[in-house]
Motif scaffolding. Structure first.
Motif, short mmCIF file in Angstrom:
data_model
loop_
_atom_site.label_atom_id
_atom_site.label_comp_id
_atom_site.label_asym_id
_atom_site.label_seq_id
_atom_site.Cartn_x
_atom_site.Cartn_y
_atom_site.Cartn_z
N ILE A 88 0.84 -1.21 0.00
CA ILE A 88 0.00 0.00 0.00
C ILE A 88 0.87 1.25 0.00
O ILE A 88 0.64 2.20 -0.76
N LEU A 89 1.85 1.22 0.86
CA LEU A 89 2.76 2.36 0.92
C LEU A 89 3.43 2.59 -0.42
O LEU A 89 3.55 3.71 -0.89
N GLU A 90 3.87 1.45 -1.00
CA GLU A 90 4.55 1.60 -2.29
C GLU A 90 3.64 2.28 -3.29
O GLU A 90 4.04 3.22 -3.99
N VAL A 91 2.42 1.81 -3.33
CA VAL A 91 1.48 2.41 -4.30
C VAL A 91 1.30 3.89 -4.00
O VAL A 91 1.38 4.75 -4.88
N LEU A 92 1.04 4.15 -2.72
CA LEU A 92 0.79 5.55 -2.35
C LEU A 92 1.96 6.43 -2.75
O LEU A 92 1.81 7.45 -3.44
N ILE A 93 3.15 6.00 -2.28
CA ILE A 93 4.32 6.86 -2.55
C ILE A 93 4.61 6.91 -4.04
O ILE A 93 4.93 7.96 -4.59
N GLY A 94 4.46 5.73 -4.65
CA GLY A 94 4.72 5.72 -6.08
C GLY A 94 3.83 6.70 -6.82
O GLY A 94 4.27 7.49 -7.66
N LYS A 95 2.54 6.63 -6.48
CA LYS A 95 1.60 7.53 -7.17
C LYS A 95 1.96 8.98 -6.91
O LYS A 95 1.94 9.82 -7.82
N THR A 96 2.25 9.26 -5.63
CA THR A 96 2.56 10.65 -5.31
C THR A 96 3.78 11.11 -6.09
O THR A 96 3.78 12.19 -6.70
N VAL A 97 4.80 10.26 -6.04
CA VAL A 97 6.02 10.68 -6.74
C VAL A 97 5.77 10.82 -8.23
O VAL A 97 6.24 11.75 -8.88
N GLU A 98 4.99 9.85 -8.76
CA GLU A 98 4.70 9.93 -10.19
C GLU A 98 3.98 11.22 -10.53
O GLU A 98 4.30 11.91 -11.50
N GLN A 99 2.99 11.52 -9.69
CA GLN A 99 2.25 12.76 -9.91
C GLN A 99 3.19 13.96 -9.87
O GLN A 99 3.11 14.86 -10.71
N ALA A 100 4.08 13.93 -8.85
CA ALA A 100 5.01 15.05 -8.73
C ALA A 100 5.89 15.15 -9.97
O ALA A 100 6.11 16.23 -10.51
N LEU A 101 6.38 13.98 -10.39
CA LEU A 101 7.23 13.99 -11.59
C LEU A 101 6.48 14.53 -12.80
O LEU A 101 7.00 15.33 -13.58
N LEU A 102 5.23 14.09 -12.91
CA LEU A 102 4.43 14.58 -14.03
C LEU A 102 4.32 16.08 -13.99
O LEU A 102 4.46 16.78 -14.99
N GLU A 103 4.04 16.56 -12.78
CA GLU A 103 3.88 18.01 -12.69
C GLU A 103 5.16 18.73 -13.04
O GLU A 103 5.15 19.74 -13.75
N VAL A 104 6.26 18.18 -12.53
CA VAL A 104 7.54 18.83 -12.85
C VAL A 104 7.79 18.80 -14.35
O VAL A 104 8.21 19.78 -14.95
N MET A 105 7.49 17.64 -14.94
CA MET A 105 7.69 17.55 -16.40
C MET A 105 6.82 18.53 -17.13
O MET A 105 7.22 19.18 -18.10
N GLU A 106 5.59 18.65 -16.64
CA GLU A 106 4.70 19.60 -17.30
C GLU A 106 5.25 21.00 -17.18
O GLU A 106 5.20 21.77 -18.14
N GLU A 107 5.75 21.29 -15.99
CA GLU A 107 6.29 22.65 -15.84
C GLU A 107 7.46 22.88 -16.77
O GLU A 107 7.60 23.92 -17.40
N GLU A 108 8.30 21.84 -16.84
CA GLU A 108 9.45 21.98 -17.75
C GLU A 108 8.98 22.17 -19.17
O GLU A 108 9.49 23.00 -19.92
N GLU A 109 7.97 21.36 -19.53
CA GLU A 109 7.46 21.47 -20.90
C GLU A 109 6.93 22.88 -21.13
O GLU A 109 7.18 23.50 -22.17
N LEU A 110 6.20 23.35 -20.13
CA LEU A 110 5.67 24.71 -20.26
C LEU A 110 6.80 25.71 -20.43
O LEU A 110 6.75 26.59 -21.28
N ALA A 111 7.82 25.55 -19.57
CA ALA A 111 8.93 26.50 -19.65
C ALA A 111 9.58 26.43 -21.03
O ALA A 111 9.90 27.45 -21.64
N GLN A 112 9.72 25.20 -21.52
CA GLN A 112 10.30 25.07 -22.86
C GLN A 112 9.43 25.71 -23.92
O GLN A 112 9.91 26.37 -24.85
#
Lengths: 339, 409
Positions: free
Chosen positions: B182-206
């Motif tokens: 459960i923890l793995e899923v939770l953390i994984g999802k959170t981190v994935e979400q965070a990564l997605l957001e960061v990528m989106e921001e980078e994409e936006l910046a680009q």
């Protein structure tokens, strides 16, 4: 009769501030109806739920199809500040998608948003300006803003608003003035922008210079810019922030197209800082600086000065960017031209 | 006949024509009588479709003959003794009627074996049958409708044995082991979400950077275009000015050449103007020698007049002579007319006349020619003319003969 509630305590993961969302396709129509209800709480909860839903572009598309925009238009003038704030937030998120922008233009939201420019709540104003900024990026949006006569209002607001809102206004203005600049010039935008060029915040300086650039693309704007602003722009060329330098160079580029602009630029001794900018390899302002120097080289005094510096341009010929190479070639040919 | 139902009747009798007949209570179809009362807090909104029961099976409809009064049928479970009595009476009456009906029949059936018919007098049991049945009005009022009491909880009887159990820690599951996925899923999802957001921001910046670069390029191109336009405009203006200048220059040149040509021509034309002018003037007598003039204007006319006078005197003399001769001749003619030899003297007189006439003519024309001769003499100034005049006359006579024709013309 049995109720849906099993126990008196609500389940732990329900947000009481949001309206419950119906399943699947029924979610948005139901929220639409709830928005029209006379009760304040229902409206607020529906708006909160909508705000979350609208991050998904498919929901934006469906929302426009269902006809949310008319309800939102009426809610813009609601007396309650939360309602207004949430409505503007929703409209801003919708404006981030192309479908949303098109829908906003078609439903005439721009004129309705004009009322909110004087809203007492900061967040509402900020969201409104964000919406305008998004809309101005689209050509039809910029035209719509021009038709709604918003430019004088926005220029006026530049004097009184907070800094971050000023940045948004400057962005909107730069996109709108690309299309047409006469209204802004009539309201004396240049004087205001000249003040902003000396603002403490670098972002505001660079954006103000960008607006001056856009004004300078139009012939009447060029003459006005030539008259007053060139010395300030030349001083900005030595600014610490590269963004500011880039925008100032761009503005100068357009201002020096007219002969009187060239003379005033030469008079303000624009050549040395421009040469410095050209010499830097990674400067954003390189292209604009080369172009500006090309303009100045068409004057005999400029040509004389620049003949000594042709090696700087030779260096530019090695730049990886194609446009810079071309510009450097043109510059060299202009400098070496004999009448 | 619930009065509350009145408004509904009119719809049901909609088919009835507007007859001037009024009902006290209009005929209507009655819905079924429910078995139970409706619950007090029932949803009034939920109206089920009205069920019409069959008229034949409705308990409220009066059966039997309607010309006798009916008693309400017994409904309640626990009839009161009064009602029991009534029922009993009703039963009795029914029986009595049945019996009379049996007796009314013409024949009684034969008695069954072992039995016999006995006449019985039922006086004791008879009741007076009168038209009007004794009736007593009784009122009965049911209590206010009571709610159906809620069904009591069904608590089944307790069966079986009581057993208790207790879950100790660590018996169900091991938390640390179970919580891992459960923890793995939770953390994984959170981190994935965070990564997605960061990528989106980078994409936006680009995207922003890309847009900015494009905007710069566009601006640079636009500036170039405008600069070239400006240049072009300047060149064109310059060209226009130069052309204008050149045109002006050409025109000036043309004018100058024309002027020169005109001047040369005029010079040439006027070159011999002065000599010719002087010639003309001289010819027309503007330059004259005053002495000559003087001589001509004064002396010669005087001379001529004197000559004329002299000539006139001569002519006069000649004419006198002629006339003398004529008179003489005439006289002689007259004198000789008487003689036939007169014609011989006339012939010489006639010959002398034409010669005189010719002489006269010559004399007259001499006087007229004098002014012409003067003119010819201007070129050859002859200071002394008087002495040589006679000679010149003779000379000129021969000339005159030649020029006579011209002058007579």
């Amino acid at each position: 009769m049995a109720h849906a509630r099993i126990s008196a305590n609500l389940p732990p993961d329900i947000d009481p501030t949001k309206a419950p969302i119906a399943f699947g396709k029924r979610a948005l129509p139901k929220l639409n109806e709830e928005l029209r209800s006379p009760e304040l709480l229902t409206q607020q909860r529906a708006l909160m739920a909508l705000c979350d839903l609208v991050h998904d572009p498919e929901n934006v598309y469906q929302a426009i199809g269902v006809g949310f925009l008319d309800n939102l238009k009426t809610l813009l003038l609601h007396h309650d500040s939360t309602v207004r704030q949430k409505t503007t937030e929703i409209l801003y998120i919708m404006a981030m998608h192309n479908v949303g922008r098109q829908g906003l233009i078609q439903s005439g939201m721009i004129s309705a948003l004009t009322e909110l420019l004087d809203d007492p709540i900061d967040i509402c104003r900020k969201n409104t300006h964000q919406i305008f900024e998004m809309m101005a990026k689209l050509h039809e949006g910029a035209v719509g803003i021009l038709h709604a006569g918003l430019i004088p209002l926005l220029v006026f607001k530049l004097k009184t608003e907070l800094d971050e809102i000023q940045e948004l206004i400057l962005d909107t203005l730069s996109n709108c003035l690309r299309v047409e600049a006469s209204e802004a010039l009539a309201t004396g935008a240049i004087t205001i922008l000249k003040e902003k060029l000396k603002h403490s915040s670098a972002a505001i300086r660079s954006k103000a210079a960008w607006v001056l650039l856009e004004i300078g693309t139009h012939p009447e704007g060029k003459s006005m810019v030539c008259e007053e602003v060139i010395p300030v722009l030349v001083s900005l060329l030595e600014d610490t922030d590269p963004e500011v330098q880039a925008s100032a160079t761009g503005a100068l580029m357009f201002a020096t197209i007219k002969p009187q602009g060239r003379f005033s630029a030469l008079g303000a001794e624009a050549i040395p800082p421009l040469l410095k900018l050209v010499a830097e390899e990674t400067s954003k302002a390189r292209l604009s600086a080369i172009k500006t120097l090309t303009m100045l080289a068409e004057l005999p005094e400029g040509r004389k000065t620049l003949l000594d510096h042709t090696d700087t341009f030779q260096q530019c010929l090695n730049d990886p960017c194609e446009a810079v190479k071309r510009a450097a070639k043109i510059a060299i040919s202009v400098i070496k031209w004999k009448p | 006949m619930l009065p509350a139902r009145q408004p509904e009747e009119e719809e049901e009798v909609a088919a009835a024509p507007a007859v001037p007949y009024t009902y006290c209570s209009r005929p209507r179809a009655l819905p079924a009588r429910p078995k139970y009362r409706a619950a007090p807090a029932a949803a009034e909104l939920e109206k089920e479709p009205v069920r019409y029961a069959n008229l034949m099976y409705d308990r409220r409809v009066v059966r039997g003959n309607t010309y006798a009064l009916q008693v309400l049928p017994v409904v309640c479970f626990y009839p009161s003794p009064l009602e029991i009595q009534r029922q009993r009476e009703a039963r009795k009456r029914a029986l009595a009627r049945k019996r009379t009906k049996e007796q009314m029949q013409p024949r009684t059936p034969e008695p069954v074996e072992g039995r016999e018919h006995v006449h019985v007098q039922t006086e004791l049991y008879l009741e007076e049958i009168s038209d009007r049945i004794i009736e007593v009005d009784t009122e009965c009022q049911t209590d206010a409708f009571l709610d159906r009491p809620p069904t009591p909880f069904f608590i089944p009887a307790k069966t079986g044995k009581d057993v208790a159990t207790q879950i100790e820690e660590g018996e169900l599951f091991d938390f640390d082991v179970e919580v891992k996925p459960i923890l793995e899923v939770l953390i994984g999802k959170t981190v994935e979400q965070a990564l997605l957001e960061v990528m989106e921001e980078e994409e936006l910046a680009q995207l922003w950077a890309h847009q900015r670069a494009y905007a710069e390029l566009r601006n640079a191109e636009l500036a170039e275009v405008q600069r070239l336009e400006e240049q072009d405009r300047r060149y064109r203006e310059e060209k226009e000015r130069r052309k204008l200048q050149h045109m002006q220059m050409l025109q000036k040149q043309k004018e100058t050449t024309e002027k020169i040509a005109a001047r040369a021509f005029a010079q040439h034309y006027l070159a011999d103007l002065i000599p010719s002018v002087f010639n003309n003037l001289r010819e027309s007598g503007f330059f004259y020698d005053p002495i000559e003039r003087d001589i001509e204007t004064e002396f010669l006319p005087w001379l001529m007049t004197e000559v004329e006078e002299t000539l006139e005197r001569k002519v006069l003399g000649r004419t006198m002579l002629d006339s003398l001769i004529r008179t003489v001749v005439e006289k002689r003619l007259d004198a000789f007319s008487h003689k036939p030899l007169s014609y011989q003297t006339e012939a010489p007189a006639e010959e002398s006349r034409p010669t005189d006439a010719a002489h006269q003519v010559a004399g007259e024309t001499d006087a007229a020619d004098q002014p012409v001769a003067e003119k010819e003499e201007t070129d050859q100034p002859v200071p002394e003319e008087q002495p040589s005049r006679h000679i010149s006359f003779q000379l000129e006579e021969s000339d005159q003969a030649g020029t006579e024709d011209l002058e007579t013309e």
